[in-house]
Design an enzyme around this catalytic site. Sequence first.
Site, PDB file in Angstrom:
ATOM      1  N   SER A   1       0.850  -1.191   0.000  1.00 39.55           N
ATOM      2  CA  SER A   1       0.000   0.000   0.000  1.00 39.55           C
ATOM      3  C   SER A   1       0.879   1.231   0.000  1.00 39.55           C
ATOM      4  O   SER A   1       1.994   1.222   0.533  1.00 39.55           O
ATOM      5  CB  SER A   1      -0.881   0.000   1.242  1.00 39.55           C
ATOM      6  OG  SER A   1      -1.452   1.274   1.417  1.00 39.55           O
TER       7      SER A   1
ATOM      8  N   TYR B   1      -3.365  -1.032  10.102  1.00 42.89           N
ATOM      9  CA  TYR B   1      -3.176  -1.262   8.662  1.00 42.89           C
ATOM     10  C   TYR B   1      -1.744  -0.938   8.250  1.00 42.89           C
ATOM     11  O   TYR B   1      -1.046  -1.753   7.639  1.00 42.89           O
ATOM     12  CB  TYR B   1      -4.175  -0.391   7.884  1.00 42.89           C
ATOM     13  CG  TYR B   1      -4.132  -0.594   6.390  1.00 42.89           C
ATOM     14  CD1 TYR B   1      -4.727  -1.700   5.798  1.00 42.89           C
ATOM     15  CD2 TYR B   1      -3.501   0.336   5.561  1.00 42.89           C
ATOM     16  CE1 TYR B   1      -4.691  -1.888   4.423  1.00 42.89           C
ATOM     17  CE2 TYR B   1      -3.458   0.157   4.186  1.00 42.89           C
ATOM     18  CZ  TYR B   1      -4.050  -0.953   3.615  1.00 42.89           C
ATOM     19  OH  TYR B   1      -4.010  -1.129   2.258  1.00 42.89           O
TER      20      TYR B   1
END
Length: 698
Positions: free
Chosen positions: A571, A584
């Site tokens: 990401s 996350y």
Amino acid sequence: MQSRWNDADAAAVVARLGGQWGEDLALRVYTSCLIGADKDLVLHGGGNTSVKTEVRDILGAPEEMICVKGSGCDLASIEPHGLPALRLSGLRRLAALETLTDDDLINQLRTHQFDASAPNPSVETLMHAFLPDRFVDHTHADASLVFGNRPEGMAELTDVLGAEVGVLPWIMPGLALARAVAQYRDKNPTSIGLVLHGHGVCSWGPDARTSYERHIQIVHVIERAIAARLDQRQTILSLAAAPEQEPPRVARNVAPILRCLLAASTTDPLRPQRPLVLEWRPTREALAAAASSEARALFNSAPLTPDHVIRTKGPYVVADAAEEELADAVTEFTSRYVDYFDRCSAGQDPLPRMLDPFPRVALVRGAGLLAWGKTKKDACIAADIAEHTIRGKAQAHALSSYQGLDDAALFEMEYWGPELAKLGASREPPLAGQVALVTGAAGAIGVAVTRRLLDGGAHVLVTDLEGEAFERSLLGLEEIYGERVHGVAMDVRSEDSVHDAFDECVLRFGGLDVAVANAGIAHVAPMTELTVEDWERVQRVNETGVFLTFREAARVMKQQRLGGRLVLNASKNVPAPGADFVAYSASKAGAVQVARVAALELARHGILVNIVHPDGVFTDAQSGTSSGLWDTVGEDRMRSRGLTPEGLRAHYQSRNLLNIAVTADHVAEAVAFFAEGRTPTTGAALTVDGGLKETFYR
Ligand SMILES: [Zn+2]
């Protein structure tokens, strides 16, 4: 074998097609489908049928045509356009020739076609054209090969079939066979058909039903003769011993070893070998054949008919499951193949280019039948032919002894131009023969990545949590990509589940070349409010899940010894973390570290590990799949920034330098770049974020 003719069905086909195409062609379609439905008559585009009829040309003048099955068309599902029309008189003139080169044959067939856009007619068209009868049916019927492929087979066939049916020795298909068949017919005006040694059966008649039922009658008589001679005798396939181990366990171990042994070398140092794809069949007969002490001699012999050579090669490998024995068996096979090529091509000018020398079918004790091809479809065709071959050779062996054609006949067929053309163009897509596994495949990016890998020619095992979303996305992919895609429910959090899914991948396709760790979840919460449960829940998927996926992938790849590519969908959050997103961001950073260490450890096995960093992908436009991750956290992410949820997409687009909405297809393209392994790059990351200065290379 019984006739499948049914008056009502025939009338229905005539009603459907007769108006446009005429009754003759309609009935030709009907009985062609009847033949195609019988797997003991034809397999995968084998066999061909024809009808002679009149067609009006563009000026309205009648012309005598022959409509003959198109090359590669399947009789089982044929329609009128699968039986291209050719001008009969032009073809019949060729009967005066003594020889015809491959190129001339193909050129004559093309230039006598009535419709320039029709499929190429069967390479056996001349045999149909030279026969005077209106309908001609030709198959490679198993029974004729079982009974005929024995030392005394053809002599016995003459007795069994009587005066109405002739028996011809092996003659190479093309002009010579067409002339021989026509000569026989000419000398035997009351004949109804022929058995062609090592090839099949040909029948004829004035109408569709007569020609078809004569064909069935010939095959039926031979089948009865086989049954009567076999009587109570057992074939080697009746003696099924109980396997010592479960066949899936043996096949799981054997498949990656064989896949490496059968991979042809290339000149590309990044992908030095070109692997094949597996179709594994642990049928009772295959297991019995592999376990038989007589199997090695019996199945290491010439095929039932040379027509099978391009699909299965001639002999099969028969071996125990031990790695050393498999390697010896493949080495012996390839050296025999090279010797066969050298012997049979000697003196030819120009010298043909040798095809790859690797076997396509292996019978492995405890595992059954393993068939290989450039695609799953090719492997399935080889497996279907092998199943019939195993049964046929076992019967011939039980009758007396199996005797196939000699190497010269096989070679002539294997290297026959029109036959090679059936294998299609040699230009392959970049991921041809490659097997990939994608996790989180039901999500927006997962679907796009899967589609991109399939478009690149790969075979893909798609995995995700069980559920409606997964079922739906799988169904959509299967509709387009057929047998090249297969779905298995897998939970990346579970060691057993991951292990089982990779086993399934090996059993389904033979091994693994690419693994894409894509599954991920997110949770929005300031650190002071984040619970340990939520922290661990995210870690379990995003970090442990990647570890388990890569660990299992690397184990298969190491065993397979063909290198590989691992790709992590991380990401933009890793180089540029966000507030209220610690679970996350930290878990994705951990996953990146897993990938980097994997790159260090696996390089010596030829395994490249790389990372993509996408930003803000909300849906996959093509499938309409929305991102589960963003559906869950999108609104909270906006609130964390003091913004309204409605502005989510605009916010992500406007914050990047290119002012572009990043799509699932963009991410899939980046994954494909690493999956294809076009550059010697490992341990690297590629951003797919529209340009963010926080993620610039440093
Ligand atoms: Zn044929």
